[in-house]
Design a protein around this motif. Structure first.
Motif, short mmCIF file in Angstrom:
data_model
loop_
_atom_site.label_atom_id
_atom_site.label_comp_id
_atom_site.label_asym_id
_atom_site.label_seq_id
_atom_site.Cartn_x
_atom_site.Cartn_y
_atom_site.Cartn_z
N ALA A 16 1.22 -1.10 -0.23
CA ALA A 16 0.08 0.80 0.22
C ALA A 16 0.74 1.14 0.24
CB ALA A 16 -1.23 -0.44 0.85
N GLY A 17 0.45 1.85 -0.91
CA GLY A 17 1.52 3.77 -1.29
C GLY A 17 1.62 4.06 0.37
N LYS A 72 -5.11 4.13 -5.82
CA LYS A 72 -4.56 4.45 -4.87
C LYS A 72 -3.23 4.86 -4.36
CE LYS A 72 -9.03 3.42 -3.28
NZ LYS A 72 -10.03 2.72 -1.62
N ASP A 73 -2.55 4.68 -5.37
CA ASP A 73 -0.92 3.88 -5.09
C ASP A 73 -0.09 3.12 -4.39
OD1 ASP A 73 -0.18 6.65 -6.29
OD2 ASP A 73 -0.50 7.77 -4.66
N GLY A 74 -1.29 2.39 -4.87
CA GLY A 74 -0.92 0.15 -3.89
C GLY A 74 -0.06 0.49 -5.43
N SER A 75 1.40 -0.37 -4.72
CA SER A 75 2.37 -1.43 -5.88
C SER A 75 2.11 -2.66 -6.11
CB SER A 75 3.50 -0.48 -5.34
OG SER A 75 4.40 -0.85 -6.29
N PHE A 104 -4.94 -6.50 -9.98
CA PHE A 104 -3.09 -5.33 -9.30
C PHE A 104 -4.35 -3.83 -8.38
CE2 PHE A 104 -2.27 -7.30 -13.49
CZ PHE A 104 -1.12 -7.32 -13.70
N ALA A 105 -5.32 -3.65 -8.31
CA ALA A 105 -6.37 -2.97 -7.60
C ALA A 105 -5.76 -3.50 -6.52
CB ALA A 105 -7.37 -2.88 -8.44
N GLU A 106 -5.96 -2.27 -5.07
CA GLU A 106 -5.66 -2.15 -3.77
C GLU A 106 -7.03 -2.24 -2.89
OE1 GLU A 106 -5.31 0.55 -0.60
OE2 GLU A 106 -3.53 1.15 -2.01
N ASP A 107 -7.67 -1.98 -3.52
CA ASP A 107 -9.09 -2.56 -3.19
C ASP A 107 -10.04 -3.91 -4.27
OD1 ASP A 107 -9.87 -1.09 -5.71
OD2 ASP A 107 -11.18 -0.06 -4.68
#
Length: 114
Positions: A16-17, A72-75, A104-107
């Protein structure tokens, strides 16, 4: 603090960013200089956009890193290096076709985690 989720079967992890109070990513001044591939791009599918980032240490011949950054800037970062930037790009698109852009999505839903 960054949260890391490891996907051992795929050889990649999610982070997570890290955000400052203003919501901007925090940078360390002595970060090494990176060289970005010309193959970096934004990819949009099913209403979701991710940034495909392929890079290596400037002047290095050790290989290319592959990172996908969500809205969300999750990587999502692959642990292994790729011999060429094209191989890294090919791996991204192979994963995209097999697992979809939401992988690839954080959520993304927790049941889709590997």
């Amino acid at each position: 603090m960054m949260e890391t989720i490891l996907h051992p079967a795929e050889g990649r992890s999610r982070e997570a960013g890290q955000k400052s109070r203003e919501g901007k990513s925090m940078m360390i001044d002595d970060d090494p200089e990176l060289e970005y591939s010309s193959l970096c791009e934004e990819v949009r599918r099913e209403g979701t956009t991710v940034k495909l980032q392929i890079f290596r240490l400037k002047g290095s011949t050790d290989g290319w890193s592959l990172e996908v950054v969500d809205h969300k800037d999750g990587s999502t970062v692959w642990e292994d290096l790729f011999a060429t930037d094209q191989e890294a790009r090919d791996e991204f698109y192979r994963t995209l076709e097999l697992e979809g852009i939401h992988s690839f999505a954080e959520d993304r839903p927790s049941e889709s985690l590997h």
